[in-house]
Design an enzyme around this catalytic site. Structure first.
Site, mmCIF file in Angstrom:
data_model
loop_
_atom_site.group_PDB
_atom_site.id
_atom_site.type_symbol
_atom_site.label_atom_id
_atom_site.label_comp_id
_atom_site.label_asym_id
_atom_site.label_seq_id
_atom_site.Cartn_x
_atom_site.Cartn_y
_atom_site.Cartn_z
ATOM 1 N N GLU A 81 -2.771 4.661 7.687
ATOM 2 C CA GLU A 81 -3.769 4.082 7.304
ATOM 3 C C GLU A 81 -2.960 2.775 8.008
ATOM 4 O O GLU A 81 -3.935 1.537 8.433
ATOM 5 C CB GLU A 81 -3.407 3.070 5.908
ATOM 6 N N GLY A 94 0.371 3.779 -2.285
ATOM 7 C CA GLY A 94 0.226 4.692 -3.404
ATOM 8 C C GLY A 94 -0.054 6.244 -3.343
ATOM 9 O O GLY A 94 -0.233 6.967 -4.469
ATOM 10 N N GLY A 95 -0.795 5.974 -2.223
ATOM 11 C CA GLY A 95 -1.278 7.430 -2.394
ATOM 12 C C GLY A 95 -0.642 8.352 -1.130
ATOM 13 O O GLY A 95 -0.910 9.374 -1.042
ATOM 14 N N LYS A 143 0.742 -1.609 -0.095
ATOM 15 C CA LYS A 143 -0.125 0.060 -0.392
ATOM 16 C C LYS A 143 0.756 0.876 0.278
ATOM 17 O O LYS A 143 2.207 0.894 0.085
ATOM 18 C CB LYS A 143 -0.736 0.157 1.258
HETATM 19 C C1 5RP Z 1 -2.822 4.859 -0.277
HETATM 20 C C2 5RP Z 1 -3.427 3.630 -0.097
HETATM 21 C C3 5RP Z 1 -4.064 3.045 -1.798
HETATM 22 O O1 5RP Z 1 -5.091 2.857 -0.666
HETATM 23 C C4 5RP Z 1 -3.909 2.421 -2.196
HETATM 24 O O2 5RP Z 1 -2.745 2.699 -3.452
HETATM 25 C C5 5RP Z 1 -4.571 1.764 -3.003
HETATM 26 O O3 5RP Z 1 -4.911 3.678 -4.331
HETATM 27 P P1 5RP Z 1 -5.903 3.434 -5.582
HETATM 28 O O4 5RP Z 1 -7.560 2.866 -5.068
HETATM 29 O O5 5RP Z 1 -6.423 5.228 -5.562
HETATM 30 O O6 5RP Z 1 -5.632 2.426 -6.648
HETATM 31 O O7 5RP Z 1 -2.348 2.904 0.121
HETATM 32 O O8 5RP Z 1 -1.306 5.544 0.612
#
Ligand code: 5RP
Length: 223
Positions: A102, A95-96, A93
């Site tokens: 989290e 990516g955001g 996790k």
């Molecule tokens: C953010 C995360 C997100 O949950 C993960 O990147 C998935 O994102 P998306 O649903 O936009 O693909 O870990 O930190």
């Protein structure tokens, strides 16, 4: 309906009156938060614990009552997205950019549900860059260590080309691992490095995964 919306709305069905609910971050969690917002507007009583400033903003607009993770005893259920999930339910996790909050919220949750579209289900983790959240001070030393290991590090940048700063005030270094053969070993090693605040390996942390397929959502229970 797109697959992210499908699983976001399916996951919201697990939210029940009176619950304290961890609200994840990202484009998939977005739909879950919207659905929970509608349930609150229709009279459901819940408390939300958000995992990022982005989700806080969305939840506030929807009128979801919020508390910080420190203001609740326990979180009944957290619903969040993921970047990759392997066959044995290990995940990455961040990516955001919200991985630290989290992971904290997930750790104080009785149950964790991840919601993903089918493209996130993989044999082995590692194709998606693995984020490592680091203290700014000394981060270049960590960067060099990752480089020597062959992990092809890159600082995460924001839309202005500046180093991305997380909600916790840290930087992110993304590692292009290719394949992560031994996720637990890698996680322990990253945990041992001074200046690493957290990383995007979420191991042995999920109870249920809801995967979106064109024919409908599939609910998988982790062993
Ligand atoms: C953010 C995360 C997100 O949950 C993960 O990147 C998935 O994102 P998306 O649903 O936009 O693909 O870990 O930190």
């Amino acid at each position: 309906m797109n697959l992210k919306q499908m699983v976001g709305e399916k996951a919201a069905e697990y939210v029940k009156d009176g619950m304290v609910v961890g609200l994840g971050t990202g484009s998939t969690a977005y739909y879950m938060v919207e659905a929970v917002g509608r349930m609150v507007q229709e009279g459901m009583s819940i408390i939300g614990v958000t995992t990022s400033s982005q989700t806080t903003e969305q939840a506030e607009k929807l009128g979801i009552p919020l508390r910080s993770v420190d203001e609740v005893d326990v979180i009944d259920l957290t619903i969040d997205g993921a970047d990759e999930i392997s066959r044995d339910f290990q995940g990455t996790k961040g990516g955001g950019g919200a991985l630290l909050f989290e992971k904290i919220v997930a750790d104080y949750s009785k149950k964790v549900i991840w919601i993903v579209d089918e493209s996130k289900m993989v044999e082995e983790l590692g194709a998606f860059p693995l984020p490592v959240e680091v203290m700014p001070y000394g981060s270049l030393q960590l960067f060099r260590i990752f480089e020597k290991k062959g992990y092809k590090p890159a600082y995460r940048l924001d839309e202005n080309g500046e180093k991305f700063v997380t909600d916790g005030g840290h930087l992110l270094i993304d590692l292009a691992m290719g394949t992560i053969e031994k996720p637990h070993e890698l996680a322990s090693w990253l945990d041992s490095l001074t200046g690493v605040v957290e990383h995007g390996l979420f191991l042995d942390r999920v109870n249920t995964v809801i995967v979106g397929y064109p024919e409908g959502p599939k609910v998988l229970e982790a062993r």
